[in-house]
Design an enzyme around this catalytic site. Structure first.
Site, PDB file in Angstrom:
ATOM      1  CB  CYS A   2      41.698  52.838  35.209  1.00 60.46           C
ATOM      2  SG  CYS A   2      41.486  52.390  36.923  1.00 60.46           S
ATOM      3  NE  ARG A  27      42.107  57.897  31.500  1.00 61.21           N
ATOM      4  CZ  ARG A  27      41.085  58.693  31.244  1.00 61.21           C
ATOM      5  NH1 ARG A  27      41.270  59.811  30.600  1.00 61.21           N
ATOM      6  NH2 ARG A  27      39.879  58.371  31.620  1.00 61.21           N
ATOM      7  CD1 TRP A  79      44.463  56.812  41.241  1.00 60.12           C
ATOM      8  CD2 TRP A  79      42.373  56.211  41.774  1.00 60.12           C
ATOM      9  NE1 TRP A  79      44.072  57.550  42.324  1.00 60.12           N
ATOM     10  CE2 TRP A  79      42.796  57.201  42.679  1.00 60.12           C
ATOM     11  CE3 TRP A  79      41.091  55.679  41.918  1.00 60.12           C
ATOM     12  CZ2 TRP A  79      41.992  57.681  43.703  1.00 60.12           C
ATOM     13  CZ3 TRP A  79      40.288  56.144  42.932  1.00 60.12           C
ATOM     14  CH2 TRP A  79      40.734  57.141  43.813  1.00 60.12           C
ATOM     15  CG  ASN A 105      39.482  52.364  32.466  1.00 61.99           C
ATOM     16  OD1 ASN A 105      40.310  51.632  32.983  1.00 61.99           O
ATOM     17  ND2 ASN A 105      39.786  53.241  31.517  1.00 61.99           N
ATOM     18  N   GLY A 106      36.096  51.782  35.457  1.00 60.45           N
ATOM     19  CA  GLY A 106      34.729  51.969  35.956  1.00 60.45           C
ATOM     20  C   GLY A 106      34.477  51.097  37.169  1.00 60.45           C
ATOM     21  CD  GLU A 488      43.128  76.063  41.520  1.00 55.82           C
ATOM     22  OE1 GLU A 488      42.254  75.430  42.124  1.00 55.82           O
ATOM     23  OE2 GLU A 488      43.915  75.540  40.704  1.00 55.82           O
ATOM     24  CE  LYS A 492      46.133  73.068  41.158  1.00 54.84           C
ATOM     25  NZ  LYS A 492      44.998  73.025  40.258  1.00 54.84           N
ATOM     26  CD  GLU A 495      45.783  68.830  42.578  1.00 53.78           C
ATOM     27  OE1 GLU A 495      45.077  68.074  41.954  1.00 53.78           O
ATOM     28  OE2 GLU A 495      45.785  70.065  42.392  1.00 53.78           O
ATOM     29  CG  HIS A 511      35.604  86.350  62.713  1.00 50.33           C
ATOM     30  ND1 HIS A 511      34.960  87.036  63.711  1.00 50.33           N
ATOM     31  CD2 HIS A 511      35.634  87.190  61.658  1.00 50.33           C
ATOM     32  CE1 HIS A 511      34.590  88.228  63.272  1.00 50.33           C
ATOM     33  NE2 HIS A 511      35.009  88.351  62.010  1.00 50.33           N
ATOM     34  CE  LYS A 608      44.246  66.556  33.989  1.00 48.85           C
ATOM     35  NZ  LYS A 608      44.534  67.794  34.740  1.00 48.85           N
TER      36      LYS A 608
HETATM   37  C1  AGP Z   1      42.838  69.920  40.017  1.00 52.91           C
HETATM   38  O1  AGP Z   1      44.137  70.346  40.214  1.00 52.91           O
HETATM   39  C2  AGP Z   1      42.521  68.636  40.621  1.00 52.91           C
HETATM   40  N1  AGP Z   1      43.341  67.578  40.175  1.00 52.91           N
HETATM   41  C3  AGP Z   1      41.061  68.274  40.739  1.00 52.91           C
HETATM   42  O2  AGP Z   1      40.550  69.034  41.775  1.00 52.91           O
HETATM   43  C4  AGP Z   1      40.172  68.442  39.485  1.00 52.91           C
HETATM   44  O3  AGP Z   1      40.034  69.801  39.175  1.00 52.91           O
HETATM   45  C5  AGP Z   1      38.795  67.807  39.762  1.00 52.91           C
HETATM   46  O4  AGP Z   1      38.957  66.446  40.030  1.00 52.91           O
HETATM   47  C6  AGP Z   1      37.816  68.015  38.634  1.00 52.91           C
HETATM   48  O5  AGP Z   1      38.281  67.460  37.441  1.00 52.91           O
HETATM   49  P1  AGP Z   1      37.580  67.811  36.067  1.00 52.91           P
HETATM   50  O6  AGP Z   1      37.811  69.252  35.780  1.00 52.91           O
HETATM   51  O7  AGP Z   1      38.214  66.901  35.075  1.00 52.91           O
HETATM   52  O8  AGP Z   1      36.108  67.528  36.240  1.00 52.91           O
END
Ligand code: AGP
Length: 613
Positions: A2, A27, A79, A105-106, A488, A492, A495, A511, A608
């Site tokens: 948000c 956001r 969001w 927000n929150g 990772e 990516k 995501e 396994h 984000k």
């Molecule tokens: C990363 O590509 C993701 N969007 C997500 O996993 C992110 O790394 C995670 O939410 C942590 O965010 P931060 O680094 O702002 O704490």
């Protein structure tokens, strides 16, 4: 998660609010809205006008009536947490009379209880959100007389939870009241105009002079200035600071997406993370912000790294670096799990919280849990002055620059570089030899150019991504140093392209997951030229024997009978190799997402900064 923006001054507010919301859209992007106070006319008093809609900021701009005028206003991009994305649930929320408007927000944890009481007193609820209770609460206190800020303070005293809010009152259009508790609010100081937002990115086009509110603080913002005070009405003085980053840091800079720009910014980001921190004379790293001297560091017997998502995977790479270079047991754990399992906190363990945004609620809660039990926490954080950075006892700032795309790339790489510095520093205090220290220093210095070299392969990676993008899923495998890279890489891809991806240690294939291998499920294999090369090649042979397609990311060409395609990346020191092996996987995910027509910078269901549980 948000975004909030607010404006008061001589100009028409709505274009400024819309522009700010566009910059904050990363956001949260399921609905958006604005409220302005339309000035009094001869026949009518000043009144609140609200426009909000499900969808993106562009949808809001299209829905905005032509004459939506007012020089004081608030805006929000959402969001969803409480209630589905809809016009009704979009912010701003208003009271019965439509006189008070609130963006938030929150999370208000006692919203149900407050809602029941307010409804019994006649409040008409038009949304499923927790935020709407704030509008009714403020209105109830305003009805008792006094100023808007008094009503907001009184309302917030009844609230349990986290908030960053901006409140507008049609009867006091000379001010906006903002408040912060666990969700950032920053004021922007202009020439006879003032701004407020949840993130400086919404302000930098108008001003570089900002004031960050602390938790528990409120501010009355007027066109000619501001006053900050506590929930008990005690005035506090806040000095403005200057935003470091150029306006261009918040633009796509000619790239098709923020993500591509941020991938290409990595050489510079790494240079900034390293800047002033390498000590060639003693073959070590200087990390001024740790607030731990060599003697205190020597007493540390264990390192526990806490982060979420990609931050957690960067922590896994960090743990390996610390174990390899300093020979101190180190382990990375999802902060989201750690905080709920009543963790044992040890005096001789160093806890390290990792977060790009510095706002991730689970990570913040994990830090608070460690501190509550008397543990010591360092932060590896990108956003200066963020909640996590402030909560930690010391740490390392990444200086990677603003990261706008939801998928983390340059912050991920800079985090691992920061861990390499920490591991080097630790190692040289322990038993890492000067020769090995020099080897790592040289390896780190070479990284930016080596990353540039990998980025030079973009055209080839784009072709490969197009060839693999329509797979039903993808397997990512790596061994020991390569395993966090595989995790990772899979993160990516899923995501941003929504292609199902699994990551496994190559050693675990037989396994279980080998049963999945078929021509429809290709494998991305990390094949560094290290002591495990032969073992990795054996795994490739097992995949090819099951007709699996293989894309190898390796230090030298893998023969055609073991890999259908091979991307060769430059060799670094073995401990630093994961950093470079990861870069082609970012480009692979990016181009797969583009090939599939995905919304690369704003993938579905994500945001984000995850500032809620
Ligand atoms: C990363 O590509 C993701 N969007 C997500 O996993 C992110 O790394 C995670 O939410 C942590 O965010 P931060 O680094 O702002 O704490």
């Amino acid at each position: 998660m948000c975004g909030i923006v607010a404006y008061i001054g001589p100009k028409d507010a709505s274009p400024i609010l819309l522009e700010g919301l566009q910059r904050l859209e990363y956001r949260g992007y399921d609905s958006a809205g604005v409220a302005v106070v339309a000035p009094a006319t001869k026949s009518a008093p000043a009144r609140l006008r609200v426009c909000k809609t499900k969808g993106r900021v562009a949808d809001l701009a299209a829905a905005l009536p032509a004459r939506f005028k007012g020089s004081v206003g608030i805006g929000h991009t959402r969001w969803a947490t409480h209630g589905v994305p809809s016009d009704a649930n979009a912010h701003p929320h208003t009271d019965n009379e439509g006189r008070i408007a609130v963006v938030h927000n929150g999370i208000i944890e006692n919203a149900d209880e407050l809602r029941a009481k307010l409804a019994a007193d006649g409040a008409l609820f038009r949304s499923e959100t927790d935020t709407e209770v704030l509008a009714h609460l403020v209105a109830a206190h305003r009805a008792e007389g006094g100023e808007l800020e008094d009503a907001v303070r009184a309302a917030l005293k009844l609230v349990v939870g986290t908030y960053g809010i901006a409140v507008l009152d049609a009867e006091q259009p000379d001010r906006i009241v903002v408040a912060r508790n666990g969700s950032p609010i920053v004021l922007g100081i202009g020439e006879k105009e003032m701004f407020a937002a949840s993130d400086v990115s919404a302000l930098v086009r108008y001003t570089r002079q900002v004031v960050h509110l602390e938790d528990g603080e409120l501010a009355t913002v007027r066109a000619d200035g501001f006053r900050t005070f506590t929930e008990d009405a005690r005035t506090v003085t806040r000095q403005p600071s200057t935003v470091d980053w150029e306006v261009g840091s918040y633009d796509t800079g000619g790239y098709a997406h923020y993500l591509l720009k941020e991938i290409h910014e990595q050489p510079g980001a790494v240079e900034r993370t390293l800047s002033g921190r390498l000590d060639e004379r003693f073959a070590t790293a200087h990390l001024g912000g740790l607030n731990l001297d060599a003697r205190e560091l020597r007493e540390i017997r264990r390192v526990k790294i806490l982060g979420c998502g990609s931050a957690y995977y960067a922590g896994e790479m960090g743990a390996q670096l610390i174990e390899e270079l300093a020979r101190i047991p180190a382990h990375s754990e999802p902060a989201s799990e750690f905080r709920y399992r009543n963790p044992v906190i040890e005096a001789d363990t160093l806890y390290v919280a990792v977060s790009q945004s510095g706002e991730t609620y689970d990570t913040l809660a994990a830090v608070q849990e460690v501190k509550r039990k008397g543990g010591r926490v360092l932060g590896v954080v990108n956003t200066v002055g963020s909640a996590i950075a402030r909560e930690c006892d010391g740490g390392i700032y990444l200086h990677a620059g603003p990261e706008i795309s939801v998928a983390s790339t340059k912050a991920f790489t800079s985090t691992v570089v920061a861990f390499a510095l920490l591991a080097l520093h630790f190692g040289r205090i322990h038993d890492l030899s000067p020769a090995d220290g020099r080897r790592i220093v040289a390896g780190l210095k070479a990284l930016p150019d080596q990353i540039r070299e990998v980025l030079g392969q973009q055209a080839e990676i784009e072709k490969l991504a197009a060839a693999y993008a329509d797979s039903q899923g993808m397997m990512f495998i790596g061994r020991v140093r390569g395993y966090p890279v595989a995790r990772e890489g899979a993160q990516k891809l899923k995501e941003i392209s929504y292609v199902h991806a699994e990551a496994y240690p190559a050693s675990e294939l037989k396994h279980g997951p080998l049963a999945l291998i078929s021509p429809e499920l290709p494998t991305v294999a990390l094949v560094p030229n290290d002591e495990l090369l032969d073992k990795n090649l054996t795994a490739l042979g097992e995949i090819k024997a099951r007709e699996g397609r293989v894309l190898a990311v390796a230090h030298r060409q893998v023969e055609a009978k073991l890999a259908d395609h091979c991307l060769v990346v430059p060799k670094s020191e073995p401990e630093l190799d994961p950093l470079l092996l990861n870069i082609p996987l970012q480009l692979l995910a990016y181009h797969a997402a583009v090939a599939l027509g995905r919304d690369v910078d704003k993938p579905r269901n994500l945001a984000k900064s995850v500032t809620v549980e």
